[in-house]
Design a protein around this motif. Structure first.
Motif, PDB file in Angstrom:
ATOM      1  N   PHE A  52       5.882  -5.825   8.365  1.00 33.33           N
ATOM      2  CA  PHE A  52       5.596  -7.214   8.739  1.00 33.33           C
ATOM      3  C   PHE A  52       5.658  -7.396  10.255  1.00 33.33           C
ATOM      4  O   PHE A  52       4.775  -8.011  10.860  1.00 33.33           O
ATOM      5  N   LEU A  53       6.701  -6.852  10.874  1.00 30.76           N
ATOM      6  CA  LEU A  53       6.842  -6.985  12.332  1.00 30.76           C
ATOM      7  C   LEU A  53       5.698  -6.270  13.049  1.00 30.76           C
ATOM      8  O   LEU A  53       5.160  -6.783  14.034  1.00 30.76           O
ATOM      9  N   ALA A  54       5.334  -5.094  12.543  1.00 29.45           N
ATOM     10  CA  ALA A  54       4.262  -4.341  13.190  1.00 29.45           C
ATOM     11  C   ALA A  54       2.930  -5.082  13.081  1.00 29.45           C
ATOM     12  O   ALA A  54       2.101  -5.042  13.988  1.00 29.45           O
ATOM     13  N   MET A  55       2.728  -5.812  11.966  1.00 29.68           N
ATOM     14  CA  MET A  55       1.484  -6.555  11.759  1.00 29.68           C
ATOM     15  C   MET A  55       1.411  -7.831  12.581  1.00 29.68           C
ATOM     16  O   MET A  55       0.340  -8.288  12.933  1.00 29.68           O
ATOM     17  N   ASN A  56       2.573  -8.439  12.844  1.00 33.01           N
ATOM     18  CA  ASN A  56       2.617  -9.727  13.524  1.00 33.01           C
ATOM     19  C   ASN A  56       3.098  -9.538  14.954  1.00 33.01           C
ATOM     20  O   ASN A  56       4.267  -9.774  15.272  1.00 33.01           O
ATOM     21  N   LYS A  57       2.172  -9.137  15.812  1.00 34.81           N
ATOM     22  CA  LYS A  57       2.532  -8.756  17.183  1.00 34.81           C
ATOM     23  C   LYS A  57       3.129  -9.925  17.967  1.00 34.81           C
ATOM     24  O   LYS A  57       3.799  -9.717  18.984  1.00 34.81           O
ATOM     25  N   ASP A  58       2.840 -11.164  17.530  1.00 29.54           N
ATOM     26  CA  ASP A  58       3.368 -12.312  18.271  1.00 29.54           C
ATOM     27  C   ASP A  58       4.853 -12.525  18.003  1.00 29.54           C
ATOM     28  O   ASP A  58       5.517 -13.253  18.728  1.00 29.54           O
ATOM     29  N   ILE A  59       5.371 -11.903  16.952  1.00 31.92           N
ATOM     30  CA  ILE A  59       6.801 -12.044  16.663  1.00 31.92           C
ATOM     31  C   ILE A  59       7.549 -10.898  17.336  1.00 31.92           C
ATOM     32  O   ILE A  59       7.529  -9.765  16.872  1.00 31.92           O
TER      33      ILE A  59
ATOM     34  N   GLY B 186      -3.466  -0.708  17.195  1.00 36.59           N
ATOM     35  CA  GLY B 186      -3.800   0.468  18.002  1.00 36.59           C
ATOM     36  C   GLY B 186      -2.854   1.617  17.797  1.00 36.59           C
ATOM     37  O   GLY B 186      -2.249   1.777  16.743  1.00 36.59           O
ATOM     38  N   GLY B 187      -2.734   2.421  18.813  1.00 38.80           N
ATOM     39  CA  GLY B 187      -1.772   3.511  18.805  1.00 38.80           C
ATOM     40  C   GLY B 187      -2.193   4.649  17.903  1.00 38.80           C
ATOM     41  O   GLY B 187      -3.315   4.726  17.424  1.00 38.80           O
ATOM     42  N   LYS B 188      -1.218   5.481  17.626  1.00 34.59           N
ATOM     43  CA  LYS B 188      -1.511   6.691  16.873  1.00 34.59           C
ATOM     44  C   LYS B 188      -1.285   6.501  15.379  1.00 34.59           C
ATOM     45  O   LYS B 188      -1.347   7.433  14.606  1.00 34.59           O
ATOM     46  N   SER B 189      -1.009   5.213  14.978  1.00 28.13           N
ATOM     47  CA  SER B 189      -0.708   4.967  13.578  1.00 28.13           C
ATOM     48  C   SER B 189      -1.873   5.374  12.684  1.00 28.13           C
ATOM     49  O   SER B 189      -3.016   5.042  12.939  1.00 28.13           O
ATOM     50  N   LYS B 190      -1.543   6.070  11.599  1.00 25.85           N
ATOM     51  CA  LYS B 190      -2.584   6.432  10.658  1.00 25.85           C
ATOM     52  C   LYS B 190      -2.607   5.467   9.476  1.00 25.85           C
ATOM     53  O   LYS B 190      -3.377   5.595   8.560  1.00 25.85           O
ATOM     54  N   PHE B 191      -1.703   4.469   9.479  1.00 22.99           N
ATOM     55  CA  PHE B 191      -1.630   3.514   8.376  1.00 22.99           C
ATOM     56  C   PHE B 191      -2.671   2.433   8.521  1.00 22.99           C
ATOM     57  O   PHE B 191      -3.010   2.038   9.629  1.00 22.99           O
ATOM     58  N   GLU B 192      -3.145   1.931   7.374  1.00 21.74           N
ATOM     59  CA  GLU B 192      -3.854   0.678   7.430  1.00 21.74           C
ATOM     60  C   GLU B 192      -2.797  -0.408   7.322  1.00 21.74           C
ATOM     61  O   GLU B 192      -2.125  -0.530   6.301  1.00 21.74           O
ATOM     62  N   LEU B 193      -2.643  -1.168   8.400  1.00 21.16           N
ATOM     63  CA  LEU B 193      -1.543  -2.136   8.457  1.00 21.16           C
ATOM     64  C   LEU B 193      -1.965  -3.428   7.793  1.00 21.16           C
ATOM     65  O   LEU B 193      -2.537  -4.309   8.437  1.00 21.16           O
ATOM     66  N   LYS B 194      -1.715  -3.578   6.529  1.00 16.81           N
ATOM     67  CA  LYS B 194      -2.059  -4.804   5.821  1.00 16.81           C
ATOM     68  C   LYS B 194      -1.248  -4.891   4.540  1.00 16.81           C
ATOM     69  O   LYS B 194      -0.602  -3.912   4.133  1.00 16.81           O
ATOM     70  N   THR B 195      -1.282  -6.069   3.928  1.00 10.34           N
ATOM     71  CA  THR B 195      -0.704  -6.193   2.591  1.00 10.34           C
ATOM     72  C   THR B 195      -1.821  -5.915   1.595  1.00 10.34           C
ATOM     73  O   THR B 195      -3.001  -6.044   1.930  1.00 10.34           O
ATOM     74  N   PRO B 196      -1.493  -5.537   0.371  1.00  6.88           N
ATOM     75  CA  PRO B 196      -2.552  -5.259  -0.605  1.00  6.88           C
ATOM     76  C   PRO B 196      -3.447  -6.480  -0.836  1.00  6.88           C
ATOM     77  O   PRO B 196      -3.035  -7.622  -0.637  1.00  6.88           O
ATOM     78  N   LYS B 197      -4.665  -6.194  -1.247  1.00  8.14           N
ATOM     79  CA  LYS B 197      -5.657  -7.243  -1.523  1.00  8.14           C
ATOM     80  C   LYS B 197      -5.088  -8.331  -2.442  1.00  8.14           C
ATOM     81  O   LYS B 197      -4.486  -8.018  -3.471  1.00  8.14           O
TER      82      LYS B 197
ATOM     83  N   LEU C 245       0.865  -1.182   0.000  1.00 10.61           N
ATOM     84  CA  LEU C 245       0.000   0.000   0.000  1.00 10.61           C
ATOM     85  C   LEU C 245       0.903   1.234   0.000  1.00 10.61           C
ATOM     86  O   LEU C 245       1.904   1.276   0.716  1.00 10.61           O
ATOM     87  N   ARG C 246       0.541   2.241  -0.796  1.00  5.15           N
ATOM     88  CA  ARG C 246       1.439   3.381  -0.947  1.00  5.15           C
ATOM     89  C   ARG C 246       1.708   4.082   0.387  1.00  5.15           C
ATOM     90  O   ARG C 246       2.811   4.564   0.638  1.00  5.15           O
ATOM     91  N   ASP C 247       0.698   4.103   1.263  1.00  7.48           N
ATOM     92  CA  ASP C 247       0.862   4.755   2.564  1.00  7.48           C
ATOM     93  C   ASP C 247       1.972   4.127   3.408  1.00  7.48           C
ATOM     94  O   ASP C 247       2.579   4.795   4.242  1.00  7.48           O
ATOM     95  N   ILE C 248       2.191   2.826   3.208  1.00  6.98           N
ATOM     96  CA  ILE C 248       3.218   2.142   3.998  1.00  6.98           C
ATOM     97  C   ILE C 248       4.600   2.699   3.655  1.00  6.98           C
ATOM     98  O   ILE C 248       5.463   2.848   4.527  1.00  6.98           O
ATOM     99  N   LEU C 249       4.809   3.013   2.379  1.00  4.57           N
ATOM    100  CA  LEU C 249       6.130   3.481   1.953  1.00  4.57           C
ATOM    101  C   LEU C 249       6.307   4.986   2.185  1.00  4.57           C
ATOM    102  O   LEU C 249       7.449   5.467   2.266  1.00  4.57           O
TER     103      LEU C 249
END
Lengths: 537, 537
Positions: A91-98, B2-13, A52-56
Motif C-alpha cells: 500500500f505504501l509503495a503504491m501511494n507515493k504521496d503518503i 519505477g525502479g527495479k521492481s519486477k512486481f505489478e504494483l496493484k490490488t487484484p481486479k 496478487l501472488r507476486d506481491i507475497l
C-alpha cells in the motif's frame, strides 16, 4: 447431523464460527485495542483479503508454503494474505504521496498451518496491527509503539502481568560476527537462537552445529551471550566487552537501545521491558529493534512465581548478576501475545527506490482472547457478559396482548436511542415475556396493562430490585415522559455499576473508557434527581 | 512505478484499498448501522471467509459461476463466501440449540463479476446483514426489519429520501398462476419481471415471450398487474378482482400484507413503503415478503422531482389511480441500496429436518458510501471529515526541544483517555509542529517552553480562536490539572458543535448518537464553569 442432508455440516479445517459471549468478549478486545490505537493518532486502512501472488512471493522464507492460493479461474493469480504487514508495505509503495502514517489494521489473515485449536493456532485468525511509517528521529516511534503495547494490555486489565522482551538485530548480528559466524549463516543461526524460548540451550547448540554446520567453538561463544537478560546493566556489559564494543553494528544497536530506555522512562513504561539477547524473531525483514510480549497467563499452573515475572525484583548488578537460569524463567514455553519490530527495507522491495522506514506491532487476538476469557471466568466479581445489550423489554399484561401498543412504545424508545425488544407474539404470556427478559439479563421492563393503555401511561420496572426499594413495584409514567425517565434510570444504573467496580479496584475489559463515562456522568445523576420523577425533564 | 521492481504494483481486479477520509466515512456508516442493529437487540456472529464448496453449491442459481474457489492444495475443497445469508443458514443448521436469534453480520463477500468501479460494483465488497430467525407470529419480525431499514437511513441523515419497495412472493406467484404461467416457468418469469426497474415493459414482455417461450396473451395479463403500485388501495384492487381473490396463494399474501401495513403503522413507518407488484427479486430462496430500498440519491441529476419520490403526494384512489407511469418514476434506473425478504426453507436445505423461518435485510455499503459521500460533499455546512481523531498536539517552544518532557506530557494525556500526538523529532521547529496539528484539524495544542517546564506548567491553547477570545493566547495550567482542564474544554467544544449542528437542523452521519451526547453533557458544561479554571476539578 441427521436427516437427508448430503452436506458435511462444518466449517473448513482450521476455521470456526464466533458467536454468543465469545463474540462479545472478542468485540470488547477489539474496541479496547482500537481505542488505544486512536488515542495515539492511528488511522485505519483496509486492504483486500487477497493479493496478487507476486506481491507475497519471497517475503516469508520457508513459511511461504503456508500461503493459501485462489484457484486459477482465468485472469490474475491471487493468494490470501498471510499477514497485514506485506499488504501495508505494498500500500505504501503504491501511494507515493503518503510518506508517513500511523496506521492500524484489524483483519483476518490466512495460513495453511497444521491447526492446533486448543493452543489458539487457526488457519483463519485475526491480527491487530499498528505501524508507524516515516523518516523520524531515532527510536521515537519505536518507543511509542512499546507504550501502545502497555496501554493495550493495561486496557485489557492485565495489570502489568506481561513482559516486553526486546532485542536489536544490529546487536545480535554483531555478536554473531564477533563470535565468528560466517556472513551467509547469520540468518539461519538467528533462527536457531529464536527457539531458545522453547528449547534448552543444548538443543539449540545441537541445531547450530549438527544441522547448520556451525563450528562448535563459535556456538559456545554465542551461548555465552544469548543467555543474558537485563536493561542498562546488560548494555554496560556489552560496552565493557572489548571485542563486542569494537563492532560497528553493535555500537549502533547499543546507542539505539540506550536512547530507547531513556524514552521509555519518559513514557513511564521502562519497567515493562526486558532486554533479552536470546530474542531473535523469525522473519527476515526486521532491521533494528525487535520485541515480543509474553505473559504468564498461558503458562502451566505449576510454574512457581509466575505472577512475579512481569516485574522482576531488582538484582545485584555486575557480571552475570542480571541473568536468570532460563529453566526457571516462568515465561519459557509461553507463546507470545504480540510481536513486532523495525523493518526499514520492506517498502523498498516493492517501490524500487522509495524507502519508507517502518516500525510496528501485531497483537495476536486469538491468544489474547483465550487468556482474557480464562481470567474473566476466574474473576467472580467481574460483570456478567451479556449476549446482547438490550436496555428494556416491553411487555403486555392481561389477555389483550396489546401488540400494536407495544410496537408503538418500542418505536418511541428506539427514537430515543434506547435499546428495546418485545415478544413477537400477538398475545404473549406474562411468564414467557419475563423469561425472555431475564435470559438476556435485560435491566428494565416496561409494562402495558389495561389501565396503562387506557390512560396513556406505562409502568417502568427495574428488574431484580431488592424488597423495600421505593421502585420495587415499578413507577407509572406518561408515554411522553417514558424515554426521559428510562434514560435517567439507565444512566444511574450504569454509574452505580461503574462506581461499584472501581470501588473493588477491578478493571473491566474496557477499562479506560468506563472510567471516563462514570466520571462524566456521575455529577449529573444522583438518587435525589430520580426520587421525584416529575421534577426531572 | 519505477525502479527495479519486477512486481505489478496493484490490488487484484475488482478490489481496492480503503484509506483516508473514505475509510473514516465508511467506518461511520458501519457504526451508525451497528448502533441501529444493537438497538433492536441484535447480536453479531462471525463466520469464516471461505466455506466448504458443497455448502455454497446449488444456492445461487446461474450466479454460481461467480463464486471464487480456493486452489486445491490438498485437503478440503473451499470457496470464498458469496453472501452472508447462506453461511448464516449453515450456522443455524449446525447449532441446533439456537432456535431463534437476531443476528447481524458486517463482512466482505466475493463475486467474480465484471467489476464496474464507478457504479460501486466490486469483486470484494462489504455487506451489512440483519436477520431474525425463529418461529413467531406472522409479520412481526418482518415489520421490525422494515423499521430497522428506516432507522438506518434516518441515522445516515437521508431524511426520508428513500423508498422501501415491497411485494409478496405468494401474491406474485399467485398472479402468475392466475394469468396462466406454467408452474415450471414461474421462477424464470419472475426473474424477467425483476428487470422492470431497468427495462421498459415491452423489453420484459419480449424476454418472456421470445426467450422464455411464454404465450403472448399470458404475458399481457401479467403486464396488466405488475405495473401497479400502492398500499391499501392496491390490496383492495386485488381483493376486488374475482380471479385473483379466489387464488389461495394470493389470499395468504394479501392477508400478510394487510397485517404488515397495520404493524408498520404502529411502528410509524408505513409512509416509507410502496407495495409494488413489479418487484420480484432474483434469488430463489425467498418464500414470502420481499423488499428493496431505492433512493433518488444515485439517480441522474436531470431526473425531475427526484427528491419528492420518497414521499409521493396522495393520489386519488380508485382503479389505476395509484399507478405511476414507470418511465416518469425517478427511482427507475437506480440500483437498490438494501434488499431482503423472508426465506423460510433455507436452513432446512442444510439441516434436513429442522426448519427455521428467517427474514432479513442486506445493506449494500459501497453504494450507500458513494451516496453519503456525495451528499456530504454537497453539504457545505457539514462537519469537516478528519483523517484521525487526535484531540491535542503537544509542542515544544524554544530551542531545547524538550523531547522527554513532551513524552511525559503525552503519557499523562493518554492515561487520561485523551488522544494526543507529538512530533517525532528531538528538536522540532515550531512552524512544523503547527503545520502538523493544522493538517489534521487537531482542535487543541499544548505548549512547552522554558518557563512552563521550569515551573511544572503547560499552556493549553485552543486552535483557531477568534481575536479577543479570553483564551486566545492560551491558558497556563499546572501539569496536575492539565488533563481535567483539557477534558472540560474538549467537552465544551463538542457540545457547542453539537448544538450548532442541531440549530441548523442538520443531521450528522452519526445522528442519533450525537444528539444523545449533547443532551447528556450540555447541563454539566457551561462557559461559566470554564471561565475560572482554578475552581473546576
Amino acid at each position: 447431523m441427521g436427516g437427508k442432508s448430503k452436506f458435511e455440516l462444518k466449517t473448513p479445517k482450521g476455521t470456526k464460527d464466533w458467536d454468543g459471549k465469545d463474540m462479545v468478549i472478542r468485540d470488547k478486545i477489539f474496541s479496547t485495542i482500537t481505542q488505544v490505537f486512536k488515542r495515539h493518532g492511528g488511522v485505519t486502512i483496509d486492504t483486500p483479503v487477497f493479493e496478487l501472488r507476486d506481491i507475497l512471493a519471497g517475503k516469508y522464507g520457508e513459511d511461504s508454503k503456508l500461503i493459501y492460493d485462489l484457484a486459477d479461474q482465468g485472469g490474475e493469480i491471487c493468494s490470501l494474505r498471510y499477514d497485514l504487514t506485506v499488504p501495508f508495505a505494498r500500500f505504501l509503495a503504491m501511494n507515493k504521496d503518503i510518506t508517513n502514517i500511523k496506521r492500524y489494521h484489524i483483519a483476518k489473515v490466512y495460513r495453511r498451518d497444521q491447526p492446533a485449536m486448543t493452543k489458539g493456532r487457526m488457519r483463519e485468525f485475526y491480527q491487530c496491527d499498528f505501524d508507524i511509517a516515516g523518516v523520524y528521529d531515532a527510536m521515537l516511534p519505536d518507543a511509542e509503539v512499546l507504550r501502545i503495547v502497555c496501554e493495550v494490555f493495561e486496557g485489557l486489565g492485565w495489570n502489568g502481568s506481561y513482559t516486553i522482551k526486546l532485542n536489536h538485530r544490529k546487536i545480535l548480528d554483531g555478536i554473531f560476527q564477533v563470535c565468528g559466524v560466517p556472513e551467509d549463516k547469520i540468518r539461519t543461526i538467528s533462527s536457531a537462537v529464536d527457539k531458545l524460548d522453547k528449547l534448552p540451550w543444548t538443543d539449540v547448540r545441537k541445531e547450530m552445529t549438527e544441522e547448520k554446520g556451525l563450528d562448535g567453538e563459535v556456538a559456545d561463544h554465542i551461548g555465552e551471550w544469548v543467555i543474558h537478560k537485563g536493561k542498562h546493566d546488560l548494555l554496560d556489559k556489552i560496552r565493557n566487552d572489548p571485542k563486542l564494543s569494537a563492532n560497528a553494528s553493535i555500537q549502533a544497536g547499543v546507542s539505539d537501545l540506550a536512547l530507547l530506555f531513556e524514552y521509555l522512562e519518559s513514557f513511564g513504561v521502562l519497567d515493562r521491558v526486558s532486554f533479552d539477547l536470546g530474542l531473535a524473531r523469525g522473519l527476515d525483514y526486521y532491521t533494528g529493534l525487535i520485541y515480543e510480549v509474553v505473559t504468564e497467563g498461558s503458562a502451566p499452573e505449576s510454574t512457581p512465581g509466575a505472577v512475579a515475572a512481569a516485574a522482576p525484583p531488582p538484582k545485584k548488578r555486575g557480571k552475570g548478576g542480571d541473568d536468570d537460569d532460563r529453566s526457571n524463567d516462568p515465561t519459557v514455553g509461553v507463546g507470545s501475545v504480540a510481536a513486532g519490530g523495525r523493518y526499514d527495507n520492506l517498502v523498498g522491495m516493492f517501490s524500487g527506490k522509495t524507502q519508507i522506514p517502518c516500525v510496528g506491532i501485531s497483537f495476536g487476538v486469538d491468544r489474547i482472547f483465550s487468556i482474557t476469557k480464562a481470567r474473566m471466568a476466574a474473576d467472580k466479581s467481574a460483570t456478567q457478559v451479556r449476549n446482547n445489550e438490550v436496555d428494556v423489554y416491553v411487555m403486555a399484561f392481561g389477555g389483550k396482548g396489546f401488540v400494536n401498543e407495544r410496537m408503538a412504545v418500542c418505536a418511541r424508545l428506539w427514537e430515543g436511542g434506547i435499546k428495546a425488544e418485545f415478544m413477537y407474539k400477538v398475545k404473549p404470556k406474562v411468564p414467557q415475556q419475563f423469561k425472555a427478559a431475564e435470559n438476556n439479563g435485560v435491566p428494565f421492563a416496561i409494562f402495558l396493562g389495561d389501565d396503562e393503555v387506557a390512560q396513556g401511561n406505562v409502568k417502568i420496572k427495574e428488574m431484580g430490585l431488592r424488597d423495600g426499594h421505593p421502585e420495587k413495584e415499578g413507577i407509572l409514567v406518561s408515554l411522553d415522559n417514558m424515554v426521559a425517565e428510562l434514560k435517567l434510570r439507565l444512566e444511574r444504573k450504569r454509574t452505580l455499576e461503574d462506581i461499584a467496580q472501581q470501588a473493588e479496584g477491578l478493571k473491566v475489559v474496557d477499562g479506560i473508557k468506563s472510567a471516563d463515562t462514570a466520571a462524566s456522568i456521575a455529577p449529573a445523576v444522583t438518587d435525589a434527581a430520580v426520587a421525584n420523577p416529575e421534577t426531572t425533564q
